[in-house]
Design an enzyme around this catalytic site. Structure first.
Site, PDB file in Angstrom:
ATOM      1  N   GLN A 179       0.856  -1.180   0.000  1.00 58.35           N
ATOM      2  CA  GLN A 179       0.000   0.000   0.000  1.00 58.35           C
ATOM      3  C   GLN A 179       0.904   1.244   0.000  1.00 58.35           C
ATOM      4  O   GLN A 179       1.871   1.273  -0.756  1.00 58.35           O
ATOM      5  CB  GLN A 179      -0.981  -0.011   1.192  1.00 58.35           C
ATOM      6  CG  GLN A 179      -2.021  -1.118   1.096  1.00 58.35           C
ATOM      7  CD  GLN A 179      -3.145  -0.847   0.092  1.00 58.35           C
ATOM      8  OE1 GLN A 179      -3.062   0.084  -0.694  1.00 58.35           O
ATOM      9  NE2 GLN A 179      -4.170  -1.682   0.096  1.00 58.35           N
ATOM     10  N   SER A 180       0.652   2.186   0.880  1.00 54.91           N
ATOM     11  CA  SER A 180       1.356   3.469   0.775  1.00 54.91           C
ATOM     12  C   SER A 180       2.803   3.452   1.263  1.00 54.91           C
ATOM     13  O   SER A 180       3.483   4.468   1.175  1.00 54.91           O
ATOM     14  CB  SER A 180       0.585   4.553   1.526  1.00 54.91           C
ATOM     15  OG  SER A 180      -0.643   4.754   0.897  1.00 54.91           O
ATOM     16  N   VAL A 181       3.281   2.304   1.784  1.00 52.03           N
ATOM     17  CA  VAL A 181       4.717   2.236   2.066  1.00 52.03           C
ATOM     18  C   VAL A 181       5.470   2.369   0.729  1.00 52.03           C
ATOM     19  O   VAL A 181       6.611   2.815   0.681  1.00 52.03           O
ATOM     20  CB  VAL A 181       5.076   0.929   2.805  1.00 52.03           C
ATOM     21  CG1 VAL A 181       6.564   0.868   3.104  1.00 52.03           C
ATOM     22  CG2 VAL A 181       4.283   0.815   4.102  1.00 52.03           C
ATOM     23  N   LYS A 214       5.068   4.589  -1.295  1.00 49.09           N
ATOM     24  CA  LYS A 214       5.402   6.001  -1.461  1.00 49.09           C
ATOM     25  C   LYS A 214       6.802   6.277  -0.920  1.00 49.09           C
ATOM     26  O   LYS A 214       7.566   7.051  -1.503  1.00 49.09           O
ATOM     27  CB  LYS A 214       4.394   6.887  -0.712  1.00 49.09           C
ATOM     28  CG  LYS A 214       2.974   6.845  -1.286  1.00 49.09           C
ATOM     29  CD  LYS A 214       2.086   7.834  -0.548  1.00 49.09           C
ATOM     30  CE  LYS A 214       0.695   7.988  -1.162  1.00 49.09           C
ATOM     31  NZ  LYS A 214      -0.234   6.893  -0.880  1.00 49.09           N
TER      32      LYS A 214
END
Lengths: 314, 640, 337
Positions: B362-364, B366
């Site tokens: 998921q947003s890791v 980013k």
């Protein structure tokens, strides 16, 4: 597995000046195991909500209660002992979220009163966290809102947050989805089931909606005219109902699969609470009725099922 | 024509019926019914199912001439209801019958059953002998004894009341009957009686029913055709079998699922939610298109020295005390790897995960992009103070015309973007649809590029922190455009292989093959820990400088104090901030971490040289309780 | 805020309507105002001359607009009987009446609500019945009759309170009240003239009690009914189910919910008190608007009657406006519509 709630032979009369006017509960026997859900199914006036009211110790003074209610480690508890633990060890969510919140206080003020009563410190932070965990995206706004400013689904979520401010031993859900649209109700059901799995409280789920009860319950108790007529594991009761009333009830659910005009019907109506009932209350509407049915039916054990009926055989 | 039957005669023709209710603060008003057209054939049952506010009752009222429509109209038995004389209207009305939800309320409480049924007959000018005969006949047909004739509505049960209402509706021998929630206030067993009765009467009297209900079971049982109504329009119309067996619209599917009592199933709209995400996060590449990020030929190995005492630590959080295994279970952990001072000290896998299985970050993802940008800047590929549209001229006219790369890295772009994961109308949901993470039937947002071009500015950039996933996608696109190299290859070359990844990772791409930089990477737990180790080791791995030390130091310093923070961030981490796609805490031991929804983390504590890589499959995307539990868990492990 | 403007503008409209009606009524009363002004012995010529002086010869609409214009400019006409400006007469008498209403209403609200709450709490028991009887007596007994009874018992037989008047006559010489606001009891308090205060309050008891009886009865019944209604609501059941103490449930939650209708009734019955003062002031010889009104009515003093009616209308609107404000403060849903 330990038992959280055990109700034996619960009966409730309403009396005026010592004269019994009616007996809406005539024999409730149910048991809920820790972390499990018991679903109570029944039609209007069968005593579902009254059972919940009795458990909470909130019956009006005109009601006389017999039988035993045992709760967790407290053993048999009476009305005043219940008053001490309700709202903390037992909490409840209600049918109509619009009327369950006080219209002139903000949600935040109402949750705060409950939080104070439970001795929660750092209330604001806990409330925000709790509202988040029931899927309310903007908890600060919810806290500042009055009930009429929120939708039914949001209010029911807030009600669930209130019930779970600190994890109770038992959650009573009295028709929690009836006042909501089907899809919103389903979201609420899913939420309750998820939270239950995470926090491990036991649940008494009361509804007239057989589908909803079947979905969330481990065990089901079918109740008719103030008496439990059939109990057993949810799947078993739904797939092979034993009591003639349960069979009739499940056969009455309309669907595209059933040919039009052929729904199973139960003749007549649910007897009014004022009716003086002798023997099996369902007998007069029952197609399987025999002579013995005018006497109190025995509890027949069929596998893991209990059925109160003269006709079924174990 | 429908269901194989021949339905010759149209008895009711609804044409572009629209009803607008005026709103106090709006000139446009509220469109309860939006240009609905449908024909009703003789002898059929048309069922309209919808939830509260869908406009189904308004539709029925307008169609039957109870309410005046704003535009459009109904032709009943060849005649229009509009512009008719009173007498003609009344004659036409005699062909219509009405049954409403509240049986007790629709019968005058002071009227006897006889009077209630006789009233429409009297209005039609029938003499009293004929009336009595007709009333007795109707009573018999709806299954009531004539002994009930003298009773009043409050002396009848709900089912009996509804029978009286049906008798009254049929009194003048109507051809079309409106059934508006006819059984909604009745118990299940009584509802079945009424439904059977309605079917019997329809057959015997050759009636046509227009049925309105919120109850899909009732509608699908009684109807030949079903129309599903939502927000004033029919989202789906078809024969009952078609609609029930092969629903096309997502709302119909959802309604059918709810009524079947089934749990939500795994599909493109549900895979991120619990419990579907447990399997889905480990198997993203089986149902979404992905590209490979390749492993290193000489992976970084760490010593393994498992510290069992960690299992005994207790953690106080959210009014409870947990041991580490209890808390891991509580937050639906799929995997956890703890590396301290280059030694693997703790490793646990749950829910079918192993050290070889990958899990969606998921947003890791980013934070990995943040590291790649550090490399790119150092190599002089880009200038992060340039506006994004400088490199992507396609975005001129969007929010990214003025917003700089640095602002996108620090999430200080002022953008009209709601990161609400639960709202299907939010920009986040649109982004998911554009990225192919959800079914997209809207015909808009086809691919990330076209979606990103529609984003608009909401104010001055660089002033306030505003978390927005789209900012990362635009950066992934930008860097592969500038380097003319696919994003996954950049990651392979500059991060994954230099840091010594043991296994291949992957990244989800959209329909045009563009990488979903905001959250599409999947990798093994240990490789995520290796990535975290880069921070502890000042950007070095296997004796080489992978990411510049200066960048790490700058990131650890956190965002500038001039940037306005967000409440939720300060509630969780007082003084904390977001910088270069990483979260940084404040205080003496400055931790730095990446977070993804549903419980994905890489947590780095430079002070104790600890890296924690952790995957979860939480039931809901974000909530404060889980965040707090995770923070407590990480801090307890690092402090041990 | 827009709602408040709406309320204000509708209040103005009501005021215009009220002034028009009273004006018209005064003109159609079957008695010649000119005659009333100069007395029965005046000649026809005198009367005609006076009609011109008073503007009575002009068409009614013009007379009305003239009247409105003058009213707005503070010229409320001259009383026919006292020959003084009506506005001055009213200003002189108003404080006495307002003080009387204030004490009567305070008494009615405090005891009415307390008794109502008490009756609700002990619903169906002895206490409830006693309060019910008191309330019914208060509502059904005419003010002049109750006034006479109280006078006979407490002033006559027991001699606990003075029978009539606002102060003892001697007070004027012993402890004269310095006029500050014109409200005698209030002025006596702020000037530290406590002897006068005590004397004034002593005189106040019987008239205030008499005046408050109706409102007290109404309020106690209303408070009881509202509380019982609120106590049966779902949200009270919920509060109990959440273990909130009975005290908190009753006094904080239920009472707050029951208050808005009580405020409405308070407002309405305050307006009703304005007519109540007519009788009470007459009985207790109270130098206020009430006795002025009665005298004006008896002498068909139409400028005075119009002035008093206008005053009553203004009073009524002000009270309603205040009630609306309090309502909006207490019930967030008011802003919805």
């Amino acid at each position: 597995m330990s038992t959280v709630l055990k109700i034996s032979e619960l009966e409730v009369d309403f009396q005026i000046n010592g004269v019994i006017t009616n007996t809406p509960l005539r024999g409730i026997n149910i048991e809920i195991k820790a972390g499990k859900t018991l679903g109570i199914v029944g039609e209007t006036g069968c005593g579902k909500t009254l059972t919940a009211t009795a458990i909470m110790g909130l019956l009006p003074s005109s009601a006389v209660q017999r039988g035993q209610i045992e709760f967790a480690d407290h053993g048999v508890i009476n009305k005043s002992e219940m008053a001490a633990i309700r709202g903390s060890e037992i909490t409840m969510i209600f049918q109509n979220p619009q009327s369950a919140f006080n219209p002139i206080f903000t949600i935040g003020a109402q949750l705060t009163m409950v939080a104070q009563r439970r001795g929660i410190s750092d209330i604001k932070a806990i409330l925000v966290a709790r509202l988040e965990s029931v899927g309310l995206r903007d908890p600060r706004r919810v806290l500042e809102s009055y009930p009429h400013e929120l939708s039914g689904g949001m209010l029911q979520r807030a009600m669930i947050a209130m019930a779970l401010l600190s994890t109770p031993t038992l959650l009573i859900a009295d028709e929690p989805t009836t006042a909501l649209d089907a899809t919103i109700g389903d979201q609420v059901l899913t939420l309750i089931a998820t939270l239950q799995k995470r926090e491990g409280f036991a649940m008494l789920f009361i509804s007239h909606d057989v589908t909803a009860v079947a979905k969330v319950s481990d065990e089901i108790a079918v109740i008719y005219a103030g008496r439990v007529v059939e109990t057993g594991p949810a799947h078993d009761v739904m797939s092979s109902p034993q009591h003639p009333y349960t069979r009739g009830l499940l056969g009455a659910i309309p669907s595209a699969e059933k040919a039009r005009g052929t729904l199973v019907t139960i003749p007549g109506n649910v007897p009014s609470v004022l009716t003086n009932i002798k023997g099996c209350a369902f007998a007069e509407r029952c197609s399987a009725r025999i002579d013995k049915c005018d006497q109190e039916p025995p509890i027949v054990e069929i596998g893991n099922r209990s059925v109160a009926c003269w006709v079924v055989k174990s | 024509m429908l269901g194989g039957e021949i339905m010759s005669e149209i008895v009711m023709q609804i044409t572009e019926l629209t009803k607008v209710f005026p709103l106090r603060d709006s000139k446009v008003g509220f469109k309860a019914v939006d240009s609905i057209s449908i024909d009703l054939y003789k002898g059929e049952v048309l069922g309209v199912v919808g939830e509260s506010g869908s406009g189904k009752s308004t539709l029925a009222r307008c169609a039957f001439g109870i309410t005046e429509p704003t535009s459009g109209g109904t032709i009943i038995l060849g005649q229009s209801l509009v512009g008719k004389s009173r007498k003609a209207t009344r004659e036409l009305r005699a062909h219509l019958g009405f049954v409403f939800q509240d049986p007790a309320g629709s019968i005058n409480p002071r009227m006897s059953v006889h009077a209630a049924i006789a009233e429409p007959l009297m209005l039609a000018g029938m003499d009293s002998d004929s009336i009595d005969k007709r009333v007795n006949f109707l009573m018999d047909r709806v299954g009531l004894a004539t002994s009930q004739l003298s009773r009043k509505s409050h002396e009848l049960s709900g089912g009996q009341c509804q029978r009286v209402a049906i008798a009254r509706a049929l009194a003048t021998n109507p051809k079309i009957v409106l059934l508006d929630e006819p059984t909604s206030s009745l118990d299940l067993s009584v509802q079945a009686q009424i439904l059977n009765l309605l079917e019997e009467l329809r057959r015997d009297f050759d009636l046509t029913y227009f049925l309105i209900s919120h109850n899909l079971d009732v509608v699908s049982h009684l109807s030949d055709r079903v129309a599903v109504m939502k927000d004033g329009v029919f989202v789906e119309v078809g024969s009952t079998r078609q609609v029930v067996d092969a629903p096309k619209h997502p709302f119909t599917r959802e309604l059918i699922r709810v009524y079947s009592g089934a749990a939500r199933e795994f599909d493109l709209d549900t895979w991120q939610d619990g419990p579907m995400n447990r399997w889905a996060f480990q198997n993203v590449s089986t149902f979404l298109p992905t590209r490979k990020i390749e492993a290193s030929t000489k992976p970084l190995e760490f010593k393994a020295l498992i510290d069992d005492t960690l299992d005994a630590i207790t953690i106080d959080v959210a009014d409870s005390t947990y041991t580490l295994p209890e808390l891991l279970a509580d937050v639906d952990t799929d995997a956890i790897v703890v590396v301290r001072k280059a030694t693997l000290v703790y490793e646990k896998y749950f829910n079918d995960m192993t050290e070889d299985s990958v899990h969606l970050l998921q947003s890791v993802s980013k934070s990995i992009l943040g590291a790649l940008y550090a490399v790119m800047v150092e190599r002089g590929v880009i200038d992060i103070d340039k506006p994004i549209a400088f490199y992507l001229p396609e975005l001129v006219g969007s929010v990214y015309e003025d917003a700089t790369i640095a602002q996108a890295l620090d999430m200080t772009v002022a953008i009209n973007f709601s990161e609400d994961y639960s709202d299907p109308q939010s920009e986040m949901a649109r982004l998911d649809r554009a990225a192919g993470w959800r079914t997209n039937t809207t015909g808009q947002d086809l691919g990330l590029r076209s979606f990103l071009g529609t984003m608009t500015a909401s104010g001055e950039h660089g002033k306030a922190y505003q978390y927005c996933s789209a900012n990362t996608d635009v950066l992934a696109w930008l860097i592969s455009e500038v380097t003319q190299t696919p994003y996954q290859e950049l990651l392979t070359r500059y991060i994954w292989q230099p840091m010594g990844a043991h296994d291949d990772a992957s990244i989800i791409v959209d329909s045009e093959g563009l990488s979903v930089g905001n959250g599409g990477i999947s990798c093994t737990t240990r490789d995520l820990a290796r990535f975290g180790l880069l921070i502890v080791n000042h950007g070095r791995a296997n004796g080489e400088q992978v990411i510049p030390t200066a960048w790490i130091d700058a990131t650890l310093a956190g965002a500038s104090a001039d940037v306005e923070s967000a409440d939720y961030l300060q509630a969780l981490h007082p003084g904390g901030s977001y910088k270069n796609k990483w979260w940084i805490t404040a205080g003496a031991s400055r931790e730095i971490f990446g977070v993804g929804i549903y419980g994905q983390y890489v947590w780095v504590d430079p002070t104790s040289e600890t890296v924690i890589a952790k995957f979860s499959s939480l039931p809901i995307p974000v909530d404060g309780v889980h965040s707090r539990k995770h923070m407590a868990l990480f801090k307890a492990i690092c402090a041990h | 805020m827009r709602i408040m403007w709406n309320r204000l503008s509708s209040a103005l409209l009501v005021l215009c309507a009220a002034s028009f009606i009273t004006f018209t009524l005064a003109r159609v009363i079957p008695s010649d105002p000119a005659l009333a002004y100069i007395g029965p012995k005046a000649t026809a010529a005198d009367s005609a001359k006076l009609r011109i002086t008073l503007g009575l010869d002009q068409p009614i609409p013009i007379q009305y607009f003239k009247y409105v214009w003058q009213t707005l400019n503070g010229n409320w006409g001259y009383s026919l009987s006292t020959k003084q400006p009506v506005l001055q007469e009213i200003i002189d008498r108003l404080p006495a009446t307002l003080e009387l209403i204030f004490f009567a209403m305070s008494f009615a609200v405090i005891f009415g609500v307390v008794m109502g709450v008490y009756a609700a709490k002990y619903r169906g028991r002895f206490q409830d019945s006693v309060i019910r009887i008191l309330a019914i007596a208060g509502v059904s007994m005419p003010a002049f009759w109750l006034g006479l009874l109280l006078q006979m018992l407490f002033a006559g037989r027991l001699a606990w309170f003075p029978a009539t008047g606002q102060f003892d006559i001697e007070l004027k010489y012993d402890n004269p009240i310095t006029k500050v606001t014109g409200f005698p009891v209030f002025d006596s308090i702020i000037t530290g003239n406590f002897a006068a205060t005590m004397n004034g309050l002593h005189h106040m008891v019987l008239p205030a009690l008499t005046l408050s009886a109706y409102s007290f009865g109404l309020l106690s019944r209303m408070a009881r009914a509202n509380l019982l209604e609120v106590m049966s609501q779902d949200y009270i059941k919920v509060a109990r189910a959440y273990g909130l103490s009975e005290r908190l449930v009753f006094f904080k939650l239920a009472l707050r919910n029951a208050l808005p209708p009580i405020v409405t009734v308070t407002g309405l019955s305050t307006a009703y008190l304005i007519t109540g003062t007519f009788f009470v002031e007459q009985v207790y010889n109270w130098p206020g608007i009430g006795s002025f009104a009665v005298n004006s009515l008896l002498s068909i003093d139409y400028p005075a009657i119009m002035g008093i009616t206008l005053l009553a209308a203004i009073g009524y609107l002000v009270i309603n406006f205040i009630v609306d404000l309090i309502h909006a403060k207490m019930d967030p849903r008011v802003w919805m519509r």
